[in-house]
Structures are given as structure tokens and as C-alpha cells.
Design a protein around this motif. Sequence first.
Motif, PDB file in Angstrom:
ATOM      1  N   GLY A  34     -10.650  -1.295 -23.462  1.00 60.30           N
ATOM      2  CA  GLY A  34     -11.368   0.080 -22.247  1.00 60.30           C
ATOM      3  C   GLY A  34     -11.949   0.539 -23.346  1.00 60.30           C
ATOM      4  O   GLY A  34     -12.847   1.173 -22.662  1.00 60.30           O
ATOM      5  N   CYS A  35     -11.743   0.166 -23.985  1.00 62.95           N
ATOM      6  CA  CYS A  35     -12.676   1.232 -25.099  1.00 62.95           C
ATOM      7  C   CYS A  35     -14.195   0.427 -25.235  1.00 62.95           C
ATOM      8  O   CYS A  35     -15.509   1.165 -24.687  1.00 62.95           O
ATOM      9  CB  CYS A  35     -12.584   1.243 -26.416  1.00 62.95           C
ATOM     10  SG  CYS A  35     -11.271   2.478 -26.963  1.00 62.95           S
ATOM     11  N   ALA A  36     -14.022  -0.752 -25.225  1.00 56.79           N
ATOM     12  CA  ALA A  36     -15.776  -1.471 -25.244  1.00 56.79           C
ATOM     13  C   ALA A  36     -15.832  -1.158 -24.207  1.00 56.79           C
ATOM     14  O   ALA A  36     -17.340  -1.712 -23.577  1.00 56.79           O
ATOM     15  CB  ALA A  36     -14.348  -2.603 -25.532  1.00 56.79           C
ATOM     16  N   ARG A  37     -15.115  -0.968 -22.894  1.00 53.63           N
ATOM     17  CA  ARG A  37     -15.868  -1.041 -21.717  1.00 53.63           C
ATOM     18  C   ARG A  37     -16.217   0.105 -21.399  1.00 53.63           C
ATOM     19  O   ARG A  37     -16.646   0.377 -19.892  1.00 53.63           O
ATOM     20  CB  ARG A  37     -14.823  -1.454 -20.792  1.00 53.63           C
ATOM     21  CG  ARG A  37     -15.138  -3.777 -20.468  1.00 53.63           C
ATOM     22  CD  ARG A  37     -14.228  -3.860 -19.635  1.00 53.63           C
ATOM     23  NE  ARG A  37     -14.393  -5.379 -20.035  1.00 53.63           N
ATOM     24  CZ  ARG A  37     -15.155  -6.271 -19.156  1.00 53.63           C
ATOM     25  NH1 ARG A  37     -16.190  -5.857 -18.042  1.00 53.63           N
ATOM     26  NH2 ARG A  37     -15.072  -7.401 -19.032  1.00 53.63           N
ATOM     27  N   ALA A  38     -15.749   1.691 -22.032  1.00 53.82           N
ATOM     28  CA  ALA A  38     -15.657   2.852 -22.388  1.00 53.82           C
ATOM     29  C   ALA A  38     -14.906   3.592 -20.946  1.00 53.82           C
ATOM     30  O   ALA A  38     -15.871   4.478 -19.527  1.00 53.82           O
ATOM     31  CB  ALA A  38     -17.072   3.477 -21.426  1.00 53.82           C
ATOM     32  N   TRP A  39     -14.189   2.639 -20.961  1.00 57.74           N
ATOM     33  CA  TRP A  39     -12.974   3.563 -20.015  1.00 57.74           C
ATOM     34  C   TRP A  39     -12.706   4.925 -19.997  1.00 57.74           C
ATOM     35  O   TRP A  39     -12.391   5.666 -19.004  1.00 57.74           O
ATOM     36  CB  TRP A  39     -11.509   2.614 -19.287  1.00 57.74           C
ATOM     37  CG  TRP A  39     -12.313   1.379 -19.431  1.00 57.74           C
ATOM     38  CD1 TRP A  39     -13.497   0.929 -18.041  1.00 57.74           C
ATOM     39  CD2 TRP A  39     -11.209   0.058 -18.725  1.00 57.74           C
ATOM     40  NE1 TRP A  39     -12.957  -0.919 -18.222  1.00 57.74           N
ATOM     41  CE2 TRP A  39     -11.607  -0.780 -18.136  1.00 57.74           C
ATOM     42  CE3 TRP A  39      -9.682   0.288 -19.150  1.00 57.74           C
ATOM     43  CZ2 TRP A  39     -11.334  -1.740 -18.004  1.00 57.74           C
ATOM     44  CZ3 TRP A  39      -9.430  -1.040 -19.171  1.00 57.74           C
ATOM     45  CH2 TRP A  39      -9.858  -2.034 -18.436  1.00 57.74           C
ATOM     46  N   ASN A  40     -12.583   4.971 -21.742  1.00 56.18           N
ATOM     47  CA  ASN A  40     -12.751   6.293 -21.402  1.00 56.18           C
ATOM     48  C   ASN A  40     -12.987   7.724 -21.163  1.00 56.18           C
ATOM     49  O   ASN A  40     -13.253   8.861 -21.277  1.00 56.18           O
ATOM     50  CB  ASN A  40     -12.141   6.301 -22.955  1.00 56.18           C
ATOM     51  CG  ASN A  40     -13.239   6.717 -23.806  1.00 56.18           C
ATOM     52  OD1 ASN A  40     -14.557   5.847 -23.306  1.00 56.18           O
ATOM     53  ND2 ASN A  40     -14.008   6.971 -24.932  1.00 56.18           N
ATOM     54  N   PRO A  49      -8.213   6.354 -17.779  1.00 52.23           N
ATOM     55  CA  PRO A  49      -7.559   4.913 -16.984  1.00 52.23           C
ATOM     56  C   PRO A  49      -6.272   4.339 -19.044  1.00 52.23           C
ATOM     57  O   PRO A  49      -5.780   4.031 -18.234  1.00 52.23           O
ATOM     58  CB  PRO A  49      -8.668   3.960 -16.994  1.00 52.23           C
ATOM     59  CG  PRO A  49      -9.728   4.717 -16.298  1.00 52.23           C
ATOM     60  CD  PRO A  49      -9.125   6.187 -17.086  1.00 52.23           C
ATOM     61  N   ILE A  50      -7.240   4.733 -19.400  1.00 51.96           N
ATOM     62  CA  ILE A  50      -7.039   3.932 -20.951  1.00 51.96           C
ATOM     63  C   ILE A  50      -5.660   5.237 -21.129  1.00 51.96           C
ATOM     64  O   ILE A  50      -4.011   3.816 -21.987  1.00 51.96           O
ATOM     65  CB  ILE A  50      -7.205   4.709 -22.210  1.00 51.96           C
ATOM     66  CG1 ILE A  50      -8.735   3.360 -21.765  1.00 51.96           C
ATOM     67  CG2 ILE A  50      -7.085   3.193 -23.230  1.00 51.96           C
ATOM     68  CD1 ILE A  50      -9.787   3.199 -23.453  1.00 51.96           C
ATOM     69  N   SER A 105      -7.831  10.882 -29.319  1.00 51.55           N
ATOM     70  CA  SER A 105      -8.762  10.803 -28.296  1.00 51.55           C
ATOM     71  C   SER A 105      -8.473   9.264 -28.852  1.00 51.55           C
ATOM     72  O   SER A 105      -8.542   9.007 -29.368  1.00 51.55           O
ATOM     73  CB  SER A 105     -10.300  11.011 -28.697  1.00 51.55           C
ATOM     74  OG  SER A 105     -11.025  10.198 -27.512  1.00 51.55           O
ATOM     75  N   PRO A 106      -7.929   8.208 -28.140  1.00 50.60           N
ATOM     76  CA  PRO A 106      -8.022   6.909 -27.340  1.00 50.60           C
ATOM     77  C   PRO A 106      -9.270   6.043 -28.468  1.00 50.60           C
ATOM     78  O   PRO A 106      -9.107   5.272 -28.695  1.00 50.60           O
ATOM     79  CB  PRO A 106      -7.582   6.303 -25.984  1.00 50.60           C
ATOM     80  CG  PRO A 106      -8.139   7.472 -25.427  1.00 50.60           C
ATOM     81  CD  PRO A 106      -8.387   9.046 -26.429  1.00 50.60           C
ATOM     82  N   CYS A 107     -10.361   6.646 -28.110  1.00 47.78           N
ATOM     83  CA  CYS A 107     -11.505   5.834 -28.174  1.00 47.78           C
ATOM     84  C   CYS A 107     -12.290   6.742 -29.463  1.00 47.78           C
ATOM     85  O   CYS A 107     -12.423   7.543 -29.206  1.00 47.78           O
ATOM     86  CB  CYS A 107     -12.810   5.336 -27.042  1.00 47.78           C
ATOM     87  SG  CYS A 107     -11.399   4.331 -26.138  1.00 47.78           S
ATOM     88  N   LEU A 108     -12.207   6.355 -30.163  1.00 49.90           N
ATOM     89  CA  LEU A 108     -13.523   7.400 -31.907  1.00 49.90           C
ATOM     90  C   LEU A 108     -14.670   7.022 -31.727  1.00 49.90           C
ATOM     91  O   LEU A 108     -15.421   6.028 -30.901  1.00 49.90           O
ATOM     92  CB  LEU A 108     -12.913   7.019 -32.942  1.00 49.90           C
ATOM     93  CG  LEU A 108     -11.819   7.292 -33.300  1.00 49.90           C
ATOM     94  CD1 LEU A 108     -11.476   6.836 -33.868  1.00 49.90           C
ATOM     95  CD2 LEU A 108     -11.145   9.136 -33.127  1.00 49.90           C
TER      96      LEU A 108
END
Length: 108
Positions: A34-40, A49-50, A105-108
Motif C-alpha cells: 500500500g505504501c509503495a503504491r501510495a494508497w495512503n 485503504p491502508i 501515519s501508516p506510511c512515512l
Amino acid sequence: MPGTAGQNLLTALLAPLLIWSGHFLGSYVFLSVGCARAWNTLHWVVMDPIRLGLWLGTVGAVLALLALLLALRRGSGIIPLAGASATVIALVAVTWTLFALPFASPCL
């Protein structure tokens, strides 16, 4: 539960730990993809969605562990007690894995 006492003990102890480890691995794989595909950056009704996927995965793992705990209640002796103890530990581990999700935040 048919089978030998050793098999029943192994099943009672391994089932909750397998549910927890599957949740742990699945959460981190889902988070990484999800972070690699920028779902955040996508925002649905309430959350991205993450976060939604992690919440749903955790609810599924908790329900599976509670069902296992209810199934272990039917037995008597040390094997169901050991399995119930492992299930409670797995429940704590599953909820602990998700604890920071509302605050960070799930993605940094």
C-alpha cells in the motif's frame, strides 16, 4: 478432538500462534504494498485503504481467535487450558500490532 494428547496439545498451542503470525505477516505485506503504491493518498469515506485493510484484517484475526477460544472451552484438562492461554496471548499480540494505527501515519 480426536487424536493423541500430543497432537491435540500441538494443535491447541500452534493454531493461535499461526493466526497471529499470519496476521502479522499479512499486515506488513499489505502495508508495504500500500505504501509503495501510495494508497495512503486515496481517501475513502472515513479512512484511506491502508487503514481500512489493516482494521478489517485485525477484526478477522480477532474473530478467528475468539472462535478458537470458544472451541477450546468445551474441553477439560491441561490441553484446552494451554490452548486458551496461547489464544489469549495471541489476542493481545494481534491487538498490540494494530495499536498505533489510529495515532500514526501508516506510511512515512
